[in-house]
Design an enzyme around this catalytic site. Structure first.
Site, PDB file in Angstrom:
ATOM      1  N   TRP A 101       3.124   7.342   9.786  1.00 45.68           N
ATOM      2  CA  TRP A 101       2.917   8.249   8.657  1.00 45.68           C
ATOM      3  C   TRP A 101       1.923   9.351   9.001  1.00 45.68           C
ATOM      4  O   TRP A 101       2.103  10.506   8.597  1.00 45.68           O
ATOM      5  CB  TRP A 101       2.496   7.491   7.403  1.00 45.68           C
ATOM      6  CG  TRP A 101       3.584   6.579   6.924  1.00 45.68           C
ATOM      7  CD1 TRP A 101       3.565   5.217   6.882  1.00 45.68           C
ATOM      8  CD2 TRP A 101       4.888   6.968   6.453  1.00 45.68           C
ATOM      9  NE1 TRP A 101       4.759   4.735   6.409  1.00 45.68           N
ATOM     10  CE2 TRP A 101       5.579   5.779   6.140  1.00 45.68           C
ATOM     11  CE3 TRP A 101       5.528   8.191   6.260  1.00 45.68           C
ATOM     12  CZ2 TRP A 101       6.896   5.789   5.646  1.00 45.68           C
ATOM     13  CZ3 TRP A 101       6.830   8.199   5.771  1.00 45.68           C
ATOM     14  CH2 TRP A 101       7.493   7.014   5.472  1.00 45.68           C
ATOM     15  N   ASP A 172      -4.407   9.749   2.973  1.00 42.16           N
ATOM     16  CA  ASP A 172      -3.124   9.239   2.498  1.00 42.16           C
ATOM     17  C   ASP A 172      -3.321   7.744   2.251  1.00 42.16           C
ATOM     18  O   ASP A 172      -3.390   6.962   3.199  1.00 42.16           O
ATOM     19  CB  ASP A 172      -2.029   9.484   3.548  1.00 42.16           C
ATOM     20  CG  ASP A 172      -0.695   8.807   3.175  1.00 42.16           C
ATOM     21  OD1 ASP A 172      -0.611   8.189   2.097  1.00 42.16           O
ATOM     22  OD2 ASP A 172       0.262   8.913   3.982  1.00 42.16           O
ATOM     23  N   LYS A 196       4.284   1.257  -3.982  1.00 46.80           N
ATOM     24  CA  LYS A 196       3.818   0.101  -3.206  1.00 46.80           C
ATOM     25  C   LYS A 196       2.853  -0.766  -4.019  1.00 46.80           C
ATOM     26  O   LYS A 196       3.127  -1.918  -4.248  1.00 46.80           O
ATOM     27  CB  LYS A 196       3.210   0.569  -1.895  1.00 46.80           C
ATOM     28  CG  LYS A 196       4.322   0.995  -0.935  1.00 46.80           C
ATOM     29  CD  LYS A 196       3.996   2.090   0.003  1.00 46.80           C
ATOM     30  CE  LYS A 196       5.281   2.579   0.677  1.00 46.80           C
ATOM     31  NZ  LYS A 196       5.054   3.643   1.628  1.00 46.80           N
TER      32      LYS A 196
HETATM   33  C1  LIG Z   1       5.421   4.810   2.155  1.00 48.33           C
HETATM   34  C2  LIG Z   1       4.451   5.738   2.763  1.00 48.33           C
HETATM   35  C3  LIG Z   1       4.665   7.130   2.797  1.00 48.33           C
HETATM   36  C4  LIG Z   1       5.964   7.775   2.331  1.00 48.33           C
HETATM   37  O1  LIG Z   1       6.082   7.791   0.977  1.00 48.33           O
HETATM   38  P1  LIG Z   1       7.309   8.546   0.247  1.00 48.33           P
HETATM   39  O2  LIG Z   1       6.965   8.362  -1.198  1.00 48.33           O
HETATM   40  O3  LIG Z   1       8.561   7.833   0.659  1.00 48.33           O
HETATM   41  O4  LIG Z   1       7.315   9.960   0.673  1.00 48.33           O
HETATM   42  C5  LIG Z   1       3.668   7.925   3.310  1.00 48.33           C
HETATM   43  N1  LIG Z   1       2.526   7.406   3.785  1.00 48.33           N
HETATM   44  C6  LIG Z   1       2.290   6.074   3.795  1.00 48.33           C
HETATM   45  C7  LIG Z   1       1.003   5.534   4.334  1.00 48.33           C
HETATM   46  C8  LIG Z   1       3.246   5.201   3.284  1.00 48.33           C
HETATM   47  O5  LIG Z   1       3.020   3.871   3.289  1.00 48.33           O
END
Ligand SMILES: *Cc1c(COP(=O)(O)O)cnc(C)c1O
Length: 361
Positions: A101, A172, A196
């Protein structure tokens, strides 16, 4: 009994799932369902205000931060962060590279405004967190990924570099926000998709220090500008009403249980049990270095790939779903977010023990 270890969208707490199902038919205090009401009406306005209040209380967000309900998943933040926060300064944003990511976030920032890598864990296949390097003078921000969902590593506190101060910090937190407290004295922007740890897909929240919003360029596409969300209380256009409702209920569940201290206690207990099981039996080969291990995603392999397939197949027969590792890494991944019950961990570890003992004999 079926247990859902999906990496995201992930399992919801049982009571939240029930409340959401009921609300599709009819909301409490209304004669309509959540999917069929205006985002400008009183009922939804109260849901939105309550969601924001819960986010601010749970994370103890200082008043000088804006809380925004965005579209486009965490991936849209990979574009919004550099476009909004990365263009006014004299040097380029920097990215700590700790997994897939953060590589994606870095690639998008590089494409849009230019960016440089700070520390990287690539040489050790992201089994451990990278060392943080001093940021260049004039660097607008340092971006990092607090939990590396695919490799199963996690920063337990904000990155620091020895004997120097860092540029403003952007995080993030898509796969660990609301599983532990966040130190907002050390962060300038934090974002996370909801699917999540605190809801379903369609909603991403961005929490940004207000003084950074002054430097946002005026010529950005309207829905890619933080100003649009901040000035209109996230109601410039139709927000993700259903996803906001689900998050509001999920955050109420978290608050009723005792907030982030309790979420963190549960996360530690779940992870301790799973890692203890991985470490006890030699058939399980852990991926992440112990010092970098994530409380959210435990990753491991089984040496013999036929055995590994058998593990996943037998796990499903035992009601344990969603354990297959990400396609980039393979192996097995146990995702254990806020919504995962301790009963799921008990059933998983019993299965892992039984499988390992059979393998040895
Ligand atoms: C799941 C995830 C993403 C992507 O998220 P989307 O909503 O599918 O764009 C980005 N960064 C991390 C750390 C993630 O776990």
């Amino acid at each position: 009994m079926v247990h859902n270890f999906n990496p995201g969208p992930a399992v919801l707490p049982d009571t939240v799932r029930e409340e959401v199902a009921d609300a599709v038919r009819r909301l409490p205090n209304s004669n309509l369902g959540i999917l069929e009401i205006s985002h400008r009406g009183r009922v939804f306005e109260e849901i939105l205000a309550s969601a924001e209040a819960r986010i601010r209380r749970l994370l103890a967000i200082p008043d000088d931060f804006a809380v925004m309900f965005c579209h486009g998943g965490a991936t849209m933040q990979f574009s919004m962060v550099p476009l909004n926060l990365g263009q006014a300064a004299s040097s380029k944003p920097e990215y700590l590279i700790s997994g897939v990511w953060s590589q994606k976030a870095f690639a998008e920032a590089s494409r849009l405004v230019g960016a440089t890598q700070n520390g990287s864990g690539e040489l050790v296949q992201f089994r451990e967190l990278p060392k943080v390097l001093a940021t260049a003078p004039g660097c607008p921000y340092l971006h990092y990924t607090s939990n590396n969902t695919i490799y199963g590593t996690q920063w337990t506190s904000a990155p620091t570099a020895e004997a120097c101060s860092l540029a403003p910090l952007v995080c993030d937190a898509s796969s660990d926000l609301f599983s532990a407290s966040v130190d907002f004295s050390r962060h300038d922007a934090v974002y996370a998709c909801a699917q999540k740890n605190f809801g379903c897909s369609g909603l991403t929240i961005a929490v940004v220090r207000s003084n950074l919003l002054d430097q946002v360029p005026k010529n950005l596409p309207i829905l890619l500008s933080y100003q649009t969300y901040a000035k209109n209380q996230s109601l410039y256009n139709t927000p993700a009403t259903f996803a906001i409702f689900v998050a509001e209920r999920y955050l109420a569940w978290i608050e009723n249980l005792g907030g982030l201290a309790e979420m963190h206690r549960r996360a530690r207990e779940r992870a301790q049990r799973v890692y203890a099981c991985i470490d006890e039996f030699p058939v399980y080969l852990p991926y992440a270095e112990p010092a970098s291990r994530s409380l959210m995603n435990a990753t491991f392999r089984i040496e013999d790939s036929e055995r590994e397939k058998k593990f996943l197949k037998e796990a499903e027969s035992a009601g344990l779903f969603g354990l297959k590792g990400h396609k980039l890494l393979g192996g097995i991944r146990v995702s254990m977010y806020n919504g995962l019950s301790m009963g799921a961990i008990e059933d998983l570890t019993s299965f892992m023990k039984e499988f390992a003992i059979r393998w040895d004999s």
